[in-house]
Design a protein around this motif. Sequence first.
Motif, mmCIF file in Angstrom:
data_model
loop_
_atom_site.group_PDB
_atom_site.id
_atom_site.type_symbol
_atom_site.label_atom_id
_atom_site.label_comp_id
_atom_site.label_asym_id
_atom_site.label_seq_id
_atom_site.Cartn_x
_atom_site.Cartn_y
_atom_site.Cartn_z
ATOM 1 N N UNK A 1 -6.859 -4.832 0.973
ATOM 2 C CA UNK A 1 -6.115 -4.246 -0.147
ATOM 3 C C UNK A 1 -7.064 -3.878 -1.279
ATOM 4 N N UNK A 2 -6.809 -2.749 -1.908
ATOM 5 C CA UNK A 2 -7.559 -2.399 -3.110
ATOM 6 C C UNK A 2 -7.120 -3.302 -4.256
ATOM 7 N N UNK A 3 -7.850 -3.216 -5.354
ATOM 8 C CA UNK A 3 -7.594 -4.126 -6.472
ATOM 9 C C UNK A 3 -6.173 -3.974 -7.010
ATOM 10 N N UNK A 4 -5.741 -2.742 -7.200
ATOM 11 C CA UNK A 4 -4.413 -2.519 -7.761
ATOM 12 C C UNK A 4 -3.334 -2.918 -6.762
ATOM 13 N N UNK A 5 -3.537 -2.590 -5.511
ATOM 14 C CA UNK A 5 -2.547 -2.959 -4.497
ATOM 15 C C UNK A 5 -2.414 -4.466 -4.413
ATOM 16 N N UNK A 6 -3.523 -5.148 -4.488
ATOM 17 C CA UNK A 6 -3.475 -6.612 -4.435
ATOM 18 C C UNK A 6 -2.676 -7.145 -5.636
ATOM 19 N N UNK A 7 -2.908 -6.542 -6.795
ATOM 20 C CA UNK A 7 -2.135 -6.950 -7.975
ATOM 21 C C UNK A 7 -0.648 -6.731 -7.759
ATOM 22 N N UNK A 8 -0.323 -5.607 -7.153
ATOM 23 C CA UNK A 8 1.086 -5.302 -6.890
ATOM 24 C C UNK A 8 1.700 -6.396 -6.026
ATOM 25 N N UNK A 9 0.997 -6.752 -4.983
ATOM 26 C CA UNK A 9 1.524 -7.785 -4.083
ATOM 27 C C UNK A 9 1.676 -9.121 -4.812
ATOM 28 N N UNK A 10 0.729 -9.380 -5.702
ATOM 29 C CA UNK A 10 0.776 -10.673 -6.398
ATOM 30 C C UNK A 10 1.891 -10.717 -7.430
ATOM 31 N N UNK A 11 2.026 -9.656 -8.229
ATOM 32 C CA UNK A 11 3.053 -9.710 -9.280
ATOM 33 C C UNK A 11 4.448 -9.666 -8.683
ATOM 34 N N UNK A 12 4.573 -9.076 -7.517
ATOM 35 C CA UNK A 12 5.879 -9.028 -6.867
ATOM 36 C C UNK A 12 6.119 -10.241 -5.966
ATOM 37 N N UNK A 13 5.174 -11.174 -5.989
ATOM 38 C CA UNK A 13 5.278 -12.414 -5.209
ATOM 39 C C UNK A 13 5.413 -12.184 -3.710
ATOM 40 N N UNK A 14 4.853 -11.116 -3.239
ATOM 41 C CA UNK A 14 4.922 -10.854 -1.803
ATOM 42 C C UNK A 14 4.013 -11.789 -1.019
#
Lengths: 791, 130
Positions: B87-100
Amino acid sequence: MYLDFTEAIQALPKQRLLGRETALDSLYRRVTDGNSFSAPLIAVAGVAGIGKSEVLRSLAVRLLEDDGAAVPLYFDFSPYGITGPEAPQLSAEDLWAELHQSLVRQIVAHSQELPLLAPPLCGAGAHELAEFAYTAGLGDWISRLTSPSPSLRDAEQTWRGILHNRATSKGLRPVIFFDGLSLVGRGSEVWSVVRGAVRGARAESIAMLMENRRGVMPLWPEIGSIERFELQGLHAGTLSTLIEMFEFPDGDTTAASMAEHVAQRLEGNPLLILHWAEAWREFPDIKNNIRRAESTYLRLISVSLPARRWRACFERVIPPAARTTLLRTLAAFSEPPRGQAFRTFSTEEFRLRASLSREAAETMLSELEYEGFIRRSGESYAVLPHAALRDWIAFHAACADGGAVESGRPVAEFMRRLLARNPADELSAPMIASLLDGFALQIVPLPLFQYEQYYEALGEIPADKRRHEVLQATSTLRLPEVIGVVHDMPMPSAGSATPPSLYYAHGFRDGVYRRSNEETWIVGDYTRLPTLTTLEIEQFIGAAADLERRLGSGHYTRWILAGDSVSPVALELLGRHHIFCSASEQLKTFISLVESPESASGRQPLQTRAGLAPHVQTPTATGRRVPVIPIAKVNDEGLSASTTRLSVVADQESEIVAAAMAEKVAQKGGFDAEAIGQIKMAVLEGCLNAIEHSPNTEKEVRLTFYQRADELEIAIENEGEIFDPLAVADPDPAAKLVDKNKRGWGIKLMREFMDDVRYEPARGGMCLRLTKKKKAKDKEAVSRPSGARKA
Amino acid sequence: MTAQPDDLSIPIETRDDFAIIRPAGYLNALAGDRIDKVCRGLLDNGTRYVIINFREVSMVNTIGISVLVGIIEKVLEHNGLVYFTELGATDRQIFEVLNLTTVALIFDSDDEACDHLERDREAVRRAEQG
């Protein structure tokens, strides 16, 4: 069959041994060290073709020529590596007999200065040899030469006795060379003989060098440690000298440049490079150098001596029924992950992939390791990281699937993937995206986009003068300002094994960010193909049409990036469909112009990026001057602000344009990379929501970017129903798993990534306001004067 | 040339009971549906572990995320696991903030994911053997 190197030494052209002077000097010193209590046992190791045998033979020659050093006694075991019906069927006893005879023959030749290949020594049977040996002072051991079927113990004692005789007699000490052991199979009787011979040499403190790819001999605890001397690939300077020695036809400068490139891929392996050069000379009728190089490489990894050796080793240990599966398995494991040299796999992975029992998998792994296809580290294995070997594996795996060698086109596609191209000859994917991203309202010569016109006008002019001429072109093209570039997923095609890469760039003409000024460039990358044909163009037209349907109505420009040339029929098709086409020379010129703007006499220099600067006036095609948005605005706090407006159609994938613009504005505003990514995603989501709630796709979504000193505010307006999306609860992933409605993530994402999220009614619909504040260090970066440098 | 997206658009590497899917470009509803279709086929053919490699994904939107959640649901129903790699940095953030990260696993590379699934497979085997 002779085991001595009489034939081998005569076949050794000394001038070909390049780049091994240091290795030779080192080994020479080791074996001529006068200390009789430290006679070395050395295994000369390295991959196949690296020059191990060449080094041993050259060292033997040097010892011969260097009076007063040592006497080389050379034995070549490679004939015993042959498998199949021609393989010698010798027992260990027979092999000992051969070894003894060769030993005596060489000792006699050296001591009595008799030629090895001439009568009477050559062709002497065992009895005649015994007489010679007696004359040479080998004494009691001679009778053993003529003893019928001596026991292995006796045979070893004979060997040792003769060595003892030489070691204790007046005269030079012997040095023993065992060549060709890399080719001997693991279960061969040869190893029992070699073991005994090594034991004897150690016991008599006689130096011994053994050619063995693996570098480690079988486990012989009674012998003790054996040194390992590893040969590496030739260095760049030596490679250049080697390539210069190849006899390419006069004027074939391309061959030399291709050879250097291939030599690097072959990791400086002299045998492989030599065979590549020989294969090159076999295709004088192929005029296209790329195709010739591909055919040459194909021959190298399919029928050359190194390739035949790999095949022999592979077939020696893998039963016929398992070969195809094993090749496919090895091919799959050959692809390393990004940033790594190799891919590791476990026994279990191998077993599953190859559909084997545990026992069979372990056996085959052991054999493949022995034969030099894989290596082991603990519980993990990896295919050896050598390009040619991996190419061989991939090639034969593809052949096993059928069709790879039956049709020229699939082979050409296959070879293009294998053969690493000169980076200057081909655009990489990141370069294409960068090329498009560099479109910034420049005015460029139109012939750079028109293949036929370019070569019609400039074909007679030498290539080095064409660049200057093209700058004088009267017809020009003004590029749009590209906001974002997208690499589209390749669609399957019937005509080509590898679908082309398709890119599309969202741009705006004249720097006006209105829907009516949108211009999307659709680019097809065919730079890997030497010649563009109607097949590829039809494929591109289909893909472009699909993309245009997806993106909706608008202004599209289609552009094909070609390799070296375009077929005449294809030229007609390009003209009929108004498709731009640039071949490699045009592209290089275009890139150089865009990267280094220059002026030609009487011509305006290429304009550099106007960006988001206010009040830039640009001419339109009709000559009217139209003021360009943005509009400067001062907010209530008195801080200066700049405002950019963008409108996009309320249809699918318009959110990409909005996100790309948000990224550019945030970059201009001095946000860090993390914040830029967050702003981009938040705008993407906000725009998506707006599109979804628009009553139809003809409506617009209007974005306004307010850039302030300490923050960026983005307003996204859409016509349509009024709603309150912020009333939606944050989604819970675990709950969503069992919920039919999996959606509802956008609001939470915007809230997490932005500092403030607000919805408010607007004219005819809703307005979403997103605000991102700058961190302290970002503010400092923006407020610093442009000419200042960081301390 | 057909305009219909199909399985062949997405590079897939299948092994015994796991598959590595490598979507490219913009992961929106359209791309998400393609991946979903691919995964359905894989699950029907016995795949249990799905690795989705994000190396070539330029962007993902939340509609694409919702499709991925649907995929996770199906794979979990088949007693499998879903991994997201590279995952790219932003995608990883997306997954983290959405608790995926609570319903799927994230690794930096396919190899790390494979190591994990190997251990999971072994654990399952031991559990089944009692």
